[in-house]
Design a protein around this motif. Structure first.
Motif, PDB file in Angstrom:
ATOM      1  N   LYS A 177       5.065 -10.520  -5.548  1.00  0.00           N
ATOM      2  CA  LYS A 177       6.588 -10.473  -5.564  1.00  0.00           C
ATOM      3  C   LYS A 177       7.046  -9.027  -4.643  1.00  0.00           C
ATOM      4  N   GLU A 178       6.208  -8.213  -4.557  1.00  0.00           N
ATOM      5  CA  GLU A 178       6.502  -7.032  -3.731  1.00  0.00           C
ATOM      6  C   GLU A 178       6.821  -7.683  -2.231  1.00  0.00           C
ATOM      7  N   ARG A 179       5.667  -8.587  -1.850  1.00  0.00           N
ATOM      8  CA  ARG A 179       6.048  -9.102  -0.514  1.00  0.00           C
ATOM      9  C   ARG A 179       7.432  -9.618  -0.320  1.00  0.00           C
ATOM     10  N   GLU A 180       7.721 -10.595  -1.237  1.00  0.00           N
ATOM     11  CA  GLU A 180       9.060 -11.200  -1.436  1.00  0.00           C
ATOM     12  C   GLU A 180      10.298 -10.092  -1.491  1.00  0.00           C
ATOM     13  N   TYR A 181       9.970  -9.157  -2.287  1.00  0.00           N
ATOM     14  CA  TYR A 181      10.988  -8.157  -2.485  1.00  0.00           C
ATOM     15  C   TYR A 181      11.283  -7.517  -0.973  1.00  0.00           C
ATOM     16  N   HIS A 189       1.034  11.096   8.649  1.00  0.00           N
ATOM     17  CA  HIS A 189       1.421   9.798   7.681  1.00  0.00           C
ATOM     18  C   HIS A 189      -0.093   9.543   7.530  1.00  0.00           C
ATOM     19  N   PHE A 190      -0.385   9.327   6.071  1.00  0.00           N
ATOM     20  CA  PHE A 190      -1.580   8.781   5.616  1.00  0.00           C
ATOM     21  C   PHE A 190      -1.594   8.172   4.435  1.00  0.00           C
ATOM     22  N   ASP A 191      -2.290   7.285   4.167  1.00  0.00           N
ATOM     23  CA  ASP A 191      -2.350   6.276   2.873  1.00  0.00           C
ATOM     24  C   ASP A 191      -3.095   7.060   1.663  1.00  0.00           C
ATOM     25  N   THR A 192      -2.712   6.491   0.746  1.00  0.00           N
ATOM     26  CA  THR A 192      -3.289   7.194  -0.722  1.00  0.00           C
ATOM     27  C   THR A 192      -4.083   6.174  -1.316  1.00  0.00           C
ATOM     28  N   GLU A 193      -5.026   6.516  -2.200  1.00  0.00           N
ATOM     29  CA  GLU A 193      -6.001   5.571  -2.858  1.00  0.00           C
ATOM     30  C   GLU A 193      -5.327   5.361  -3.965  1.00  0.00           C
ATOM     31  N   LYS A 248       0.861  -1.099   0.099  1.00  0.00           N
ATOM     32  CA  LYS A 248      -0.120   0.117   0.001  1.00  0.00           C
ATOM     33  C   LYS A 248       0.867   1.214   0.028  1.00  0.00           C
ATOM     34  N   ASP A 249       0.350   2.302  -0.557  1.00  0.00           N
ATOM     35  CA  ASP A 249       1.289   3.659  -0.626  1.00  0.00           C
ATOM     36  C   ASP A 249       0.857   4.402   0.388  1.00  0.00           C
ATOM     37  N   PHE A 250       2.099   5.060   0.881  1.00  0.00           N
ATOM     38  CA  PHE A 250       1.648   6.310   2.063  1.00  0.00           C
ATOM     39  C   PHE A 250       2.375   7.445   1.765  1.00  0.00           C
TER      40      PHE A 250
END
Lengths: 383, 566
Positions: free
Chosen positions: B199-203, A107-111, A91-93
């Protein structure tokens, strides 16, 4: 020096002063200054972490999980805040830091599916966050982390390629892969207009400057350089000038290969002029042309067609003057008064790959692979 | 069917056939000779050509009796009476023969008629039959043709339906394909996302591991060499990070945000106010553009400008008042926009009306008196232009003349003369004016002198008058206090009055003024003082009134002076 993982810093005022930062086994992928000029942010290899080295206190801070994307770090224009894109657990933050003491403010997450870039508005109050090119989505967050608005133009096709804020923060220009620029306004965050980039220009009100090669025999240029250099430069490159083309005319159009990733289509670069009057765009389908739009009238104003592919262009920070380089040994300048092609007087081959204006506005640095040169522009006395 | 003529069917040839006889008689048992004879006998009416031959063929001179007996036999069998007179004898009954002949003729005629009828009917029926057959044939053809057409149309219909079905099918196929592709895309997207996440988790795991390694190593190489510390930008020393600083940072952030919002709002307010001003101006201009038709009650029926305008004026008044305070509430905004919309609509209607009028004028049908036709307008403008030109020319000529006069050299005699003429004229004028002026001056001086004299006289008179008054008042006062002295006072008064005869009318008036006062009550000393004070005041208006009568005054005063001297 990325391969060795060393950053070297010199002082312009004290030639004795020197600083060397060694990342060691962590490696170095990117390095940048903080806006106050007292901290250096190094991004280690594999984007493991960002190390903040302080030149005042010789202290080190670490920021984990930075995102490996095109534009992951953004500083506000006044240098107070820094926005950093992070990614944890798929997830992106976004983290907002106060630059003075590197305190984590928000600090917040983005959609977003996969954040591609972030950019602050020049007034420092709005942060634009855009998604990967597989999805056209741009999110606007306020300084305190609230989501102000989302904008999606269409689905399924390739999305946003580049964005640019206007200097007054009134407009946000979004360039996308469908060869259009969409402009949003800061009051409602809705699209006010779209600019299309067709390869055929038909409107007779548009001025088209085309670079043509001057015949080599016409050598009566009034240059203030010694003739030996002139001869030398003329051996390597043919001088050129601008001609006004008749409209309607068609630009050189390159059909992209359909089955490759990251196709060379769409609006790759956008830049607003500092007085908020013009927007310069480059459509990668017609890479030799630069389109200049009049923002006050929201119409196309001028098209510049070069002989070679445009590498980069940048506006003068003080005036509506655009400098363009196309990988040959010339630098091109455009302003509403006209445009000119200037030969870089260097011995040998000097390919101008990129350029950078000084913040004062009268000087620019022209960079080639191994060298760079400074160009001074004389100011005309207005009587 | 037409008239059918009886056509006697000619007997077949004179050749007697057995067939013929069989037609007529049922008897077939005949001897050949008798048969022949019978045949001859039973032949129908023969044709004219062969009448003689037939007649002679049946009965000749030899077989008369035989033929008679034969005929008799035949007739009796047919029902006719016998030919013989008696049954036995050979004498012929003439009457019965004639009757038989007649009967036979009648019978023959009847038969002929019947035959004719039958033939006619036969012909009619034949023609009917033909007709019906033709109709039948035609209808049959039509039926065939329509059957063929039907078949053709059915065939076409079938083909079109086939096509339609095919197209529907194609459309369905395409839709299905699109749906399939979309599903494929969606499923692939989810698959890619899932794979990406994996893959990201692995990474991430690798990164963590690497991070641990890097941190654990505590590489001595990771270091920073710096010659000396660089001072901070703002020159202060660095501080510890505490809650206070955190709170301050938050505060700073919110302040920055608020500042930005306030600026935005200010800009918007300014813009709003400007736009409102523009709207107000527009409204005023539109009102001024609209024709003042609110007085005409007729116009109400057309577009109801009257009541709307009056409403609008009220609105304008209200809005002007309100906008002075710059309220930005919904109702004001709505009112403003609505009123501008209404006015714009009215203006549009007005312009459309004018356009219609102009177009009507163009076409030549002038019905409205208010509208000036284009030609008239043009004529007028031409006239005006001509006038303007004339005037301009005149002005030019005059200017030229003036310039000539001013700038031309003195060699020219005529110009000199002209100049002299003008100068003389002016001189004469000036002299006249001077004369007038001097006369007036003289008059004014005379008057001034007289006025001064009169003023002097007046002053003297006043003095005398004042003295007299003073004495009179004293006398009065004294008379009031003691009556015995009254007579003396009266005497003195009469003496003074004699001298001050001129003021009689004045005195009278004054005494009249004062009499009521004195008579009404015994005035106290205060009141007397008041009266004494009042009199100079009252004298002044009288004096002023006297002074105003300028013309008569000198004469009056001259008279008075004369009286005084007397």
């Amino acid at each position: 020096m990325y391969k060795r993982g060393i950053v070297q810093v010199w002082s312009l005022e004290q030639p004795d002063w020197h600083c060397k930062i060694d990342e060691g086994s962590a490696g170095l992928v990117a390095s940048c200054w903080s806006p106050d000029g007292r901290h250096i942010l190094n991004t280690t290899e594999f984007h493991l972490r960002i190390t903040v080295w302080s030149l005042c206190t010789k202290s080190v801070s670490y920021i984990k999980y930075p995102k490996a994307c095109q534009q992951g770090i953004a500083f506000t224009k006044d240098g107070h805040y820094m926005a950093l894109a992070e990614r944890r657990d798929c997830k992106d933050f976004i983290s907002l830091f106060v630059c003075s003491d590197w305190q984590l403010l928000r600090h917040f997450d983005t959609e977003t599916q996969d954040l591609a870039g972030i950019e602050w508005a020049p007034n420092g109050c709005v942060l634009a966050v855009w998604d990967t090119c597989l999805e056209y989505k741009i999110l606007l967050y306020s300084l305190d982390g609230r989501l102000l608005s989302t904008y999606r133009a269409y689905e399924w096709s390739l999305g946003i390629k580049s964005i640019a804020w206007s200097p007054s923060s009134q407009f946000l220009a979004i360039g996308s892969y469908d060869e259009k620029v969409r402009i949003l306004n800061h009051v409602t965050w809705k699209k006010i207009t779209e600019f299309e980039h067709p390869p055929i220009i038909a409107n007779p009100k548009i001025i088209v400057y085309k670079e043509v090669e001057k015949s080599a025999t016409v050598e009566t240029q009034k240059l203030s350089f010694p003739p030996t250099r002139e001869l030398a430069s003329s051996l390597f490159s043919i001088p050129s000038k601008y001609d006004i083309s008749q409209v309607p005319m068609s630009l050189q159009y390159i059909k992209p290969v359909a089955d490759r990733a990251n196709p060379r289509i769409g609006i790759g670069t956008l830049a607003f002029s500092p007085d908020n009057c013009f927007l310069a765009t480059k459509n990668d389908n017609t890479p030799n042309a630069i389109w200049i739009w009049d923002i006050q009238k929201l119409k196309l104003f001028v098209v510049l067609e070069q002989l070679c592919t445009v590498n980069s262009f940048q506006w003068d920070p003080r005036q509506p003057r655009l400098a363009i380089c196309t990988g040959n040994s010339k630098v091109y300048l455009w302003s509403p008064a006209g445009c000119v092609s200037v030969q870089v007087p260097m011995e040998g081959d000097f390919q101008v790959l990129s350029l950078c204006w000084h913040s004062g506005g009268d000087t620019m640095a022209l960079l080639s692979k191994d060298n760079f040169c400074l160009c001074y522009l004389e100011r005309e006395e207005v009587k | 069917m037409g008239d059918w003529k009886t056509i006697t069917v000619p007997a077949p040839s004179s050749v007697l056939d057995s067939k013929n006889t069989s037609q007529y008689t049922s008897e077939k048992k005949m001897s050949p000779s008798s048969l022949n004879m019978q045949q001859v006998l039973r032949l129908p009416l023969p044709s004219s050509k062969s009448t003689h031959s037939f007649f002679s063929a049946f009965c000749t001179e030899e077989n008369v009796e035989q033929s008679i007996s034969y005929l008799n036999r035949e007739l009796t069998t047919l029902g006719f009476p016998s030919l013989y007179a008696e049954s036995k004898g050979k004498e012929l009954n003439l009457i019965s023969i004639l009757n038989c002949m007649n009967e036979l003729l009648v019978l023959q005629r009847k038969n002929l008629r019947a035959q004719e009828d039958v033939e006619m009917q036969h012909l009619k029926l034949g023609s009917d039959m033909d007709h019906l057959q033709n109709c039948y044939a035609k209808l049959k053809e039509q039926l065939e043709a329509s059957k063929r057409e039907i078949v053709g149309l059915q065939e076409r219909d079938r083909q079109l339906q086939c096509k339609n079905r095919n197209l529907h099918q194609l459309l369905k196929n395409e839709k299905d394909e699109v749906q399939k592709l979309q599903n494929i895309i969606a499923s692939r997207a989810t698959q890619y996302n899932h794979d990406m996440k994996r893959k990201e988790r692995e990474y991430n795991k690798l990164k963590e591991r690497l991070h641990q390694l890097v941190m654990n190593k505590k590489d001595k190489k990771i270091a920073m060499e710096v010659l000396n510390y660089v001072g901070r930008v703002d020159g202060k020393r660095g501080g510890w990070r505490t809650d206070k600083t955190e709170a301050r940072n938050e505060e700073e952030m919110y302040k920055a945000l608020l500042r930005d919002y306030e600026q935005c709002q200010k800009q918007l307010l300014v813009e709003n106010a400007e736009l409102r001003k523009v709207l107000q101006q527009m409204k005023k201009e539109i009102i001024s553009l609209l024709p003042p038709q609110k007085q005409k009650p007729r116009e109400r029926s057309e577009d109801g400008i009257g009541p709307v305008l009056s409403d609008l004026e009220d609105d304008v008044g209200e809005l002007n008042k309100e906008n002075m305070w710059e309220l930005s509430c919904e109702t004001v905004r709505e009112q403003l926009t609505n009123s501008i919309r209404n006015q714009w609509r009215m203006l549009k209607n007005h312009v459309e009306k004018l356009d219609n009028q102009v177009s009507r004028v163009h076409s030549g049908a002038l019905t409205d008196k208010d509208v000036i036709s284009r030609e008239d307008h043009e004529l007028e403008t031409e006239k005006l232009e001509l006038e303007i030109q004339h005037c301009k020319e005149m002005i030019k000529t005059q200017q030229q003349l003036l310039q000539q006069q001013l700038m031309s050299p003195c060699d020219d005699d005529t110009t000199v003369l002209l100049q002299d003429c003008y100068l003389l004229e002016e001189r004469e004028r000036l002299q006249e004016e001077w004369k007038l002026f001097r006369e007036q001056k003289k008059n004014f001086e005379k008057e001034r002198r007289s006025f001064t004299e009169a003023a002097i006289r007046l002053g003297l008179e006043r003095q005398a008058f004042e003295e007299d008054r003073g004495t009179w008042l004293k006398q009065q006062f004294l008379s009031m206090t003691c009556d015995s002295k009254y007579l003396e006072n009266v005497k003195t008064q009469s003496a003074t009055s004699g001298s001050s005869d001129q003021d009689n009318h004045l005195m009278n008036t004054r005494s009249q003024q004062k009499k009521p006062r004195s008579l009404s009550s015994v005035p106290t000393s205060a009141e007397l003082c008041q009266t004494i004070q009042h009199t100079p005041y009252s004298s002044s208006p009288c004096a002023i009134s006297n002074k105003t009568t300028e013309e008569s005054k000198p004469n009056q005063w001259e008279e008075i002076y004369r009286e005084e001297t007397e």
